[in-house]
Scaffold this motif. Sequence first.
Motif, PDB file in Angstrom:
ATOM      1  N   PHE A  89      48.956  39.345  71.019  1.00 29.93           N
ATOM      2  CA  PHE A  89      49.976  38.642  70.973  1.00 29.93           C
ATOM      3  C   PHE A  89      50.927  39.466  70.725  1.00 29.93           C
ATOM      4  CE2 PHE A  89      47.186  35.012  71.253  1.00 29.93           C
ATOM      5  CZ  PHE A  89      48.132  33.718  71.817  1.00 29.93           C
ATOM      6  N   LEU A  90      52.268  39.455  71.452  1.00 32.09           N
ATOM      7  CA  LEU A  90      53.278  40.516  71.090  1.00 32.09           C
ATOM      8  C   LEU A  90      54.481  39.653  70.588  1.00 32.09           C
ATOM      9  CD1 LEU A  90      53.230  42.346  74.462  1.00 32.09           C
ATOM     10  CD2 LEU A  90      52.897  43.314  72.304  1.00 32.09           C
ATOM     11  N   VAL A  91      55.074  40.329  69.549  1.00 28.90           N
ATOM     12  CA  VAL A  91      56.446  39.640  69.003  1.00 28.90           C
ATOM     13  C   VAL A  91      57.362  40.622  68.556  1.00 28.90           C
ATOM     14  CG1 VAL A  91      55.418  39.655  66.704  1.00 28.90           C
ATOM     15  CG2 VAL A  91      57.011  37.915  67.264  1.00 28.90           C
ATOM     16  N   GLU A  92      58.583  40.343  68.785  1.00 27.01           N
ATOM     17  CA  GLU A  92      59.518  41.010  68.343  1.00 27.01           C
ATOM     18  C   GLU A  92      60.344  40.545  66.882  1.00 27.01           C
ATOM     19  OE1 GLU A  92      63.902  43.066  69.617  1.00 27.01           O
ATOM     20  OE2 GLU A  92      62.999  42.016  70.924  1.00 27.01           O
ATOM     21  N   TYR A  93      60.417  41.336  66.019  1.00 27.03           N
ATOM     22  CA  TYR A  93      60.537  40.751  64.604  1.00 27.03           C
ATOM     23  C   TYR A  93      61.127  41.714  63.861  1.00 27.03           C
ATOM     24  CZ  TYR A  93      59.990  39.274  59.663  1.00 27.03           C
ATOM     25  OH  TYR A  93      59.988  39.197  58.414  1.00 27.03           O
ATOM     26  N   GLU A  94      62.633  41.652  63.341  1.00 26.26           N
ATOM     27  CA  GLU A  94      63.374  42.450  62.583  1.00 26.26           C
ATOM     28  C   GLU A  94      63.478  43.747  63.397  1.00 26.26           C
ATOM     29  OE1 GLU A  94      62.129  42.916  58.734  1.00 26.26           O
ATOM     30  OE2 GLU A  94      62.589  40.985  58.052  1.00 26.26           O
ATOM     31  N   ASN A  95      63.853  43.599  64.877  1.00 29.79           N
ATOM     32  CA  ASN A  95      64.227  44.876  65.913  1.00 29.79           C
ATOM     33  C   ASN A  95      63.028  45.701  65.786  1.00 29.79           C
ATOM     34  OD1 ASN A  95      66.931  43.895  66.042  1.00 29.79           O
ATOM     35  ND2 ASN A  95      67.287  44.948  63.992  1.00 29.79           N
ATOM     36  N   GLU A  96      61.742  45.207  65.652  1.00 31.00           N
ATOM     37  CA  GLU A  96      60.525  46.042  65.984  1.00 31.00           C
ATOM     38  C   GLU A  96      59.541  45.128  66.816  1.00 31.00           C
ATOM     39  OE1 GLU A  96      60.384  48.943  65.245  1.00 31.00           O
ATOM     40  OE2 GLU A  96      61.402  49.516  63.324  1.00 31.00           O
ATOM     41  N   GLN A 156      46.568  47.743  61.116  1.00 29.99           N
ATOM     42  CA  GLN A 156      46.376  47.242  60.055  1.00 29.99           C
ATOM     43  C   GLN A 156      46.021  45.839  59.662  1.00 29.99           C
ATOM     44  OE1 GLN A 156      49.110  48.349  56.504  1.00 29.99           O
ATOM     45  NE2 GLN A 156      50.443  49.096  58.130  1.00 29.99           N
ATOM     46  N   ILE A 157      45.101  45.439  58.699  1.00 34.38           N
ATOM     47  CA  ILE A 157      44.638  44.183  58.582  1.00 34.38           C
ATOM     48  C   ILE A 157      45.976  43.157  57.909  1.00 34.38           C
ATOM     49  CG2 ILE A 157      43.126  42.271  57.861  1.00 34.38           C
ATOM     50  CD1 ILE A 157      41.977  44.153  59.887  1.00 34.38           C
ATOM     51  N   THR A 158      46.268  42.238  58.660  1.00 31.44           N
ATOM     52  CA  THR A 158      47.221  41.374  57.988  1.00 31.44           C
ATOM     53  C   THR A 158      46.701  39.894  57.456  1.00 31.44           C
ATOM     54  OG1 THR A 158      49.208  40.405  58.302  1.00 31.44           O
ATOM     55  CG2 THR A 158      47.997  40.132  59.987  1.00 31.44           C
ATOM     56  N   MET A 159      45.676  39.763  57.899  1.00 26.00           N
ATOM     57  CA  MET A 159      44.979  38.292  57.221  1.00 26.00           C
ATOM     58  C   MET A 159      43.570  38.334  57.410  1.00 26.00           C
ATOM     59  SD  MET A 159      45.683  34.200  58.695  1.00 26.00           S
ATOM     60  CE  MET A 159      47.396  34.264  58.087  1.00 26.00           C
ATOM     61  N   ASP A 160      42.943  38.230  56.327  1.00 30.35           N
ATOM     62  CA  ASP A 160      41.558  38.118  56.145  1.00 30.35           C
ATOM     63  C   ASP A 160      41.046  36.740  55.232  1.00 30.35           C
ATOM     64  OD1 ASP A 160      38.805  38.819  55.148  1.00 30.35           O
ATOM     65  OD2 ASP A 160      39.229  40.840  54.463  1.00 30.35           O
ATOM     66  N   LYS A 161      40.391  36.156  55.833  1.00 35.76           N
ATOM     67  CA  LYS A 161      39.712  34.994  55.274  1.00 35.76           C
ATOM     68  C   LYS A 161      38.426  34.541  55.141  1.00 35.76           C
ATOM     69  CE  LYS A 161      44.018  32.959  54.733  1.00 35.76           C
ATOM     70  NZ  LYS A 161      44.644  32.924  53.303  1.00 35.76           N
ATOM     71  N   HIS A 162      37.904  33.822  54.668  1.00 35.28           N
ATOM     72  CA  HIS A 162      36.388  33.672  54.484  1.00 35.28           C
ATOM     73  C   HIS A 162      35.609  33.014  55.724  1.00 35.28           C
ATOM     74  CE1 HIS A 162      36.291  34.906  50.440  1.00 35.28           C
ATOM     75  NE2 HIS A 162      37.126  34.031  49.991  1.00 35.28           N
ATOM     76  N   TRP A 163      36.694  32.779  56.700  1.00 30.14           N
ATOM     77  CA  TRP A 163      36.217  32.197  58.048  1.00 30.14           C
ATOM     78  C   TRP A 163      36.711  32.943  58.887  1.00 30.14           C
ATOM     79  CZ3 TRP A 163      39.336  29.928  54.378  1.00 30.14           C
ATOM     80  CH2 TRP A 163      40.716  29.805  54.699  1.00 30.14           C
ATOM     81  N   HIS A 164      36.138  32.784  60.329  1.00 32.60           N
ATOM     82  CA  HIS A 164      36.471  33.369  61.511  1.00 32.60           C
ATOM     83  C   HIS A 164      37.937  33.292  62.045  1.00 32.60           C
ATOM     84  CE1 HIS A 164      36.185  35.509  65.538  1.00 32.60           C
ATOM     85  NE2 HIS A 164      36.638  34.408  65.919  1.00 32.60           N
ATOM     86  N   LEU A 165      38.719  34.212  62.148  1.00 33.69           N
ATOM     87  CA  LEU A 165      40.095  33.995  62.625  1.00 33.69           C
ATOM     88  C   LEU A 165      40.373  34.834  64.252  1.00 33.69           C
ATOM     89  CD1 LEU A 165      41.912  35.045  59.372  1.00 33.69           C
ATOM     90  CD2 LEU A 165      42.074  32.870  60.326  1.00 33.69           C
ATOM     91  N   SER A 166      41.183  34.527  64.904  1.00 31.90           N
ATOM     92  CA  SER A 166      41.318  34.958  66.164  1.00 31.90           C
ATOM     93  C   SER A 166      42.487  34.464  66.780  1.00 31.90           C
ATOM     94  CB  SER A 166      40.050  34.784  67.189  1.00 31.90           C
ATOM     95  OG  SER A 166      39.972  33.202  67.203  1.00 31.90           O
ATOM     96  N   TYR A 167      42.982  34.727  68.064  1.00 33.50           N
ATOM     97  CA  TYR A 167      43.929  33.857  68.693  1.00 33.50           C
ATOM     98  C   TYR A 167      45.192  34.016  67.956  1.00 33.50           C
ATOM     99  CZ  TYR A 167      45.921  31.484  72.787  1.00 33.50           C
ATOM    100  OH  TYR A 167      46.580  31.047  73.774  1.00 33.50           O
ATOM    101  N   PRO A 168      45.921  35.070  67.170  1.00 31.42           N
ATOM    102  CA  PRO A 168      47.055  34.877  66.358  1.00 31.42           C
ATOM    103  C   PRO A 168      48.040  34.724  66.961  1.00 31.42           C
ATOM    104  CG  PRO A 168      46.620  37.406  66.662  1.00 31.42           C
ATOM    105  CD  PRO A 168      45.270  36.340  67.585  1.00 31.42           C
ATOM    106  N   ASN A 169      48.710  33.399  67.394  1.00 28.47           N
ATOM    107  CA  ASN A 169      49.808  32.926  68.079  1.00 28.47           C
ATOM    108  C   ASN A 169      50.981  33.177  66.983  1.00 28.47           C
ATOM    109  OD1 ASN A 169      51.681  31.762  69.620  1.00 28.47           O
ATOM    110  ND2 ASN A 169      50.187  30.118  70.225  1.00 28.47           N
ATOM    111  N   VAL A 170      51.582  34.313  67.321  1.00 30.44           N
ATOM    112  CA  VAL A 170      52.952  34.543  66.395  1.00 30.44           C
ATOM    113  C   VAL A 170      54.207  34.279  67.089  1.00 30.44           C
ATOM    114  CG1 VAL A 170      51.816  36.425  64.983  1.00 30.44           C
ATOM    115  CG2 VAL A 170      52.484  36.953  67.074  1.00 30.44           C
ATOM    116  N   PHE A 171      55.154  33.986  66.231  1.00 23.98           N
ATOM    117  CA  PHE A 171      56.577  33.558  66.856  1.00 23.98           C
ATOM    118  C   PHE A 171      57.505  33.719  65.805  1.00 23.98           C
ATOM    119  CE2 PHE A 171      54.584  29.738  65.637  1.00 23.98           C
ATOM    120  CZ  PHE A 171      55.600  28.787  64.849  1.00 23.98           C
ATOM    121  N   VAL A 172      58.760  33.833  66.156  1.00 18.13           N
ATOM    122  CA  VAL A 172      59.971  33.982  65.183  1.00 18.13           C
ATOM    123  C   VAL A 172      60.970  32.719  65.361  1.00 18.13           C
ATOM    124  CG1 VAL A 172      61.957  35.183  64.501  1.00 18.13           C
ATOM    125  CG2 VAL A 172      59.842  36.704  65.271  1.00 18.13           C
TER     126      VAL A 172
END
Length: 285
Positions: free
Chosen positions: A34-41, A73-89
Amino acid sequence: MRQFHHYWIAYRDGGKGDFQIVEPPSYGWTADPFLVEYENEIYLFAEVFLYKTERNGKIGYCKYKDGKFGEWQITMDKHWHLSYPNVFVRNGKLYMIPESYQLEEVSVYELISFPDKWKKVKTFINNVEYCDSTFMEYEGQQYMFTYERCPNRAEDKELLYRLEAGELADKQVISTNQAGARAAGNIITDNGKYIRVAQNGVPNYGAGLIFYQIDSVWPEYREHEIRRVYAKDFNKAWDAGCYDGCHTYNRLGDLEVIDIMGLCEIPEEELASQRVREVFLNKYR
């Protein structure tokens, strides 16, 4: 030795030419870009699957600069499976709705600070196994697509919820066909048209992508297929002998990202799979 499916993310900027591989981290493969533009990056968020250790999904990110992506870099690490990081601003803040069906909920997280400080700010629904939740605004109304995992996997289905005042309201089943039910990325808007990207799960999971043009949404959802694509369609050098699948597509302006799949024989993963199974089987002993 067993073979395991691995994914690689690939990208293209400008809409022409072949897609190029984004170098994965040394400790995992990457998928669900997933792509996102955040703080001009511009950032790429994705599932990072730790295949050498616990064989589970985390969420990672890297930055796009000067035509290429940087270190993961890892940004979210939980004790359960994580995927499909739908990001938005929204209002200058970065949010993410990761798939967390093992936790049986669909929740929104707000980024407090890079790289890994997130706060859960809303739970849409719990006690369900929903995957790949994808949101859409259509004619001023908010909707959520999501894929329901059922005890009998043959009964899995894609649902469409209507939102009222930010809460899930009515729902309808829009597809039970494994060839094209499950979401494969954000809704694409193109010259007034709305395009739903779906996973083609036939003859196997991750076989390719199907693009549907949305004809109507509510009270009766209708769509029609406009295109099917496979890994080899994104790069002339890729064929079924090298990469045999893809299951996510997203874009931000002229920057496009996909994931592609292939089979690998890796001794570390074979050992990790044995450890994970032993722990699972002996969990309550």
